[in-house]
Design a protein around this motif. Structure first.
Motif, short mmCIF file in Angstrom:
data_model
loop_
_atom_site.label_atom_id
_atom_site.label_comp_id
_atom_site.label_asym_id
_atom_site.label_seq_id
_atom_site.Cartn_x
_atom_site.Cartn_y
_atom_site.Cartn_z
N TRP A 146 83.25 109.38 1.03
CA TRP A 146 84.00 109.23 2.27
C TRP A 146 83.11 109.19 3.51
CZ3 TRP A 146 88.23 113.45 1.05
CH2 TRP A 146 89.07 112.96 0.04
N ALA A 147 81.82 109.26 3.33
CA ALA A 147 80.92 109.33 4.48
C ALA A 147 81.05 108.07 5.35
CB ALA A 147 79.48 109.49 4.01
N PRO A 148 81.27 108.23 6.65
CA PRO A 148 81.32 107.06 7.54
C PRO A 148 79.94 106.45 7.67
CG PRO A 148 81.39 109.08 8.82
CD PRO A 148 81.48 109.49 7.39
N GLU A 149 79.89 105.23 8.16
CA GLU A 149 78.60 104.57 8.32
C GLU A 149 77.70 105.38 9.23
OE1 GLU A 149 76.82 100.29 9.93
OE2 GLU A 149 78.97 100.57 9.60
N GLY A 150 76.51 105.68 8.76
CA GLY A 150 75.60 106.53 9.50
C GLY A 150 74.83 105.78 10.57
N THR A 151 74.31 106.57 11.50
CA THR A 151 73.42 106.03 12.54
C THR A 151 72.10 106.76 12.44
OG1 THR A 151 74.12 107.67 14.17
CG2 THR A 151 75.42 105.64 14.04
N LYS A 152 71.13 106.32 13.20
CA LYS A 152 69.81 106.95 13.15
C LYS A 152 69.86 108.40 13.62
CE LYS A 152 67.17 102.67 13.79
NZ LYS A 152 66.17 101.97 14.63
#
Length: 502
Positions: A146-152
């Motif tokens: 379920w992890a949302p799209e990550g950022t740096k």
């Protein structure tokens, strides 16, 4: 876009809630099995002619689903919350910081396996093991899925959200002490209608999960079988001595906690066929309490589970509550604001709310007062000041019935004040106080009733025995029955086959 924002807000909360749901299934099963065993034990005690606690009005509930479900909530919100949070944190670190490095996953797995071994070091605990065996893989898997799209900077944002939780924990740690939970009850629960409902719910159902992991020495009633003790070894004296410690001889039965056999001059203490202690009859009589505590410790496989549950009550439950409420507030705000702003506002609100909850608890702390100041505190318009004075008077001890404000306090609309007043009356030696305590037994709050039973036991007036027995028979509240039984024992009453009501 809004759907993505909402998913980002609810991400952690959804994972934790699924972990709690998994824990609820396990805890319901655990409490139900415990209730079934307790029902069998209480039935054998009743059939043997002894007084059973809880009584018949509560006993029948042990076979129902609702006490197991609602009682299971205690383990769900403590043990389940902690395991879910730790599992989520481990998965999040592996995902965001360690970039799914499979090699680094090995230490996580070894730590998990080590935990499973440690849990069962004192004996196999299937239900306890199930929490640590089932919940972590479920939470770990859905955290990744379920992890949302990550950022740096996703890892940095996560750490920033963690800081307010740490700060709140440090601030609340200042309240740690023997009366912390009582102070929370008095100031956050008993002071408002919603809190009173939560309080009553807790005291109605908390005894069911407590029975799961109590050591034998702390259980209200214990059972024993003395049929294998030889007649020449004074089995009647042995039975009487055990009964003084609430070990009731019920003969052969599957619900027996202690089986006593004999080899020569030695007594053999067994549990479920396993020999745990060997001791002479004389040695047993000379140090009965110590021997029974040792026997209890040898069959106690819940030491770790009790410690973990208490730690979870302090940390796991409030953190899980924070995460869920922060997510709900963030979700509502994200309908109108950008994700970062809504998240910051939600975090700030939860942090400030946590501080606001602390204020009445902190202000209720009893302060050092001399006798003159005690009198003034008892006449204060703030019930918190009066309660603080009552707490101090029990420690001194000082008889509250000698103060002119006593009669007014007796009719207080505040449950916490009546509760502490009833408890404080246990040290009073004024004869008219007996009638006041009997009147407190009709109080609508079970908390006040329990303290009235406590005070009657402490006063030592044996006139109360008949009244307490009557109240036990009529009561449908396990919590009050437990205090009533403790009062009976304090007054010198003992269990006696088929004659317990004399």
């Amino acid at each position: 876009m809004r759907r993505i924002d909402i998913n980002r807000c609810l991400y952690a909360a959804k994972v934790i809630l699924l972990g709690l749901l998994t824990a609820q299934v396990l805890s319901t099963i655990q409490v139900y099995l415990s209730n079934a065993g307790l029902y069998s034990k209480l039935t054998s005690i009743r059939d043997a002619g002894y007084l059973a606690i809880p009584n018949q009005q509560v006993m029948h509930r042990l076979q129902e689903f609702s006490p197991a479900f609602f009682g299971g909530l205690f383990f769900t919100l403590t043990v389940g919350a902690s395991i879910s949070l730790v599992s989520f944190a481990a998965a999040w670190v592996w995902l965001r910081i360690l970039s799914r490095n499979r090699l680094i996953l090995i230490p996580f797995l070894l730590l998990w396996l080590g935990c499973l071994v440690y849990i069962n070091r004192g004996g196999l605990c299937p239900m306890v093991t199930s929490y640590f065996l089932i919940i972590p893989p479920v939470v770990f898997a859905v955290t990744l899925r379920w992890a949302p799209e990550g950022t740096k900077k996703a890892w940095l944002n996560g750490i920033i959200h963690f800081v307010p939780i740490v700060l709140l924990a440090l601030v609340w740690a200042s309240q740690l002490g023997n009366f912390m939970f009582v102070d929370i009850r008095d100031n956050l629960l008993l002071s408002n209608p919603l809190g009173r409902k939560i309080n009553d719910f807790y005291y109605e159902y908390t005894f069911y999960p407590a029975e799961v992991f109590k050591p034998l020495s702390d259980k209200t009633l214990k059972t024993c079988n003395l049929e294998a003790v030889k007649q020449e070894s004074s089995p009647q004296s042995l039975e009487n001595t055990l009964r003084n410690y609430d070990y009731l001889n019920i003969g052969t039965h599957e619900a027996v906690d202690l089986e006593v056999a004999q080899e020569g001059k030695d007594l053999i203490f067994q549990n479920k066929g396993a020999t745990l202690l060997r001791i002479t009859l004389q040695d047993f009589f000379s140090r009965t309490s110590e021997v029974l505590r040792e026997f209890s410790s040898k069959i106690d496989t819940y030491v770790f589970f009790r410690q973990f549950t208490f730690l979870s009550l302090l940390i796991g439950f409030p953190v899980a509550l924070y995460v869920v409420f922060q997510a709900l507030i963030c979700t509502a705000l994200s309908l109108f604001l950008i994700p970062r702003t809504s998240s910051v506002i939600a975090t700030a609100f939860c942090f400030l709310f946590g501080i606001l909850l602390l204020i009445p608890v902190h202000l209720s702390k009893a302060k050092e007062l001399d006798v003159q100041k005690l009198s003034k505190a008892l006449e204060s318009e703030r019930w918190q000041d009066r309660v603080a004075a009552l707490k101090i008077m029990q420690d001194e001890p000082i008889d509250v019935a000698t103060f002119r404000t006593y009669r007014k306090m007796r009719a207080s609309p505040h449950i916490a004040e009546r509760c502490w007043l009833a408890r404080a009356l246990g040290i009073s030696r004024k004869p008219e106080i007996y009638d006041d305590l009997i009147a407190f037994l009709d109080d609508p709050s079970p908390n006040v009733v329990s303290m009235a039973f406590y005070a009657l036991g402490k006063k030592g007036d044996r006139r109360a025995i008949k009244e307490i027995m009557t109240r036990i028979e009529a009561s449908d509240n396990w919590y009050n029955q437990w205090y009533a039984y403790k009062a009976l024992r304090k007054l010198g009453w003992k269990q006696n086959r088929s004659q317990q009501r004399r």
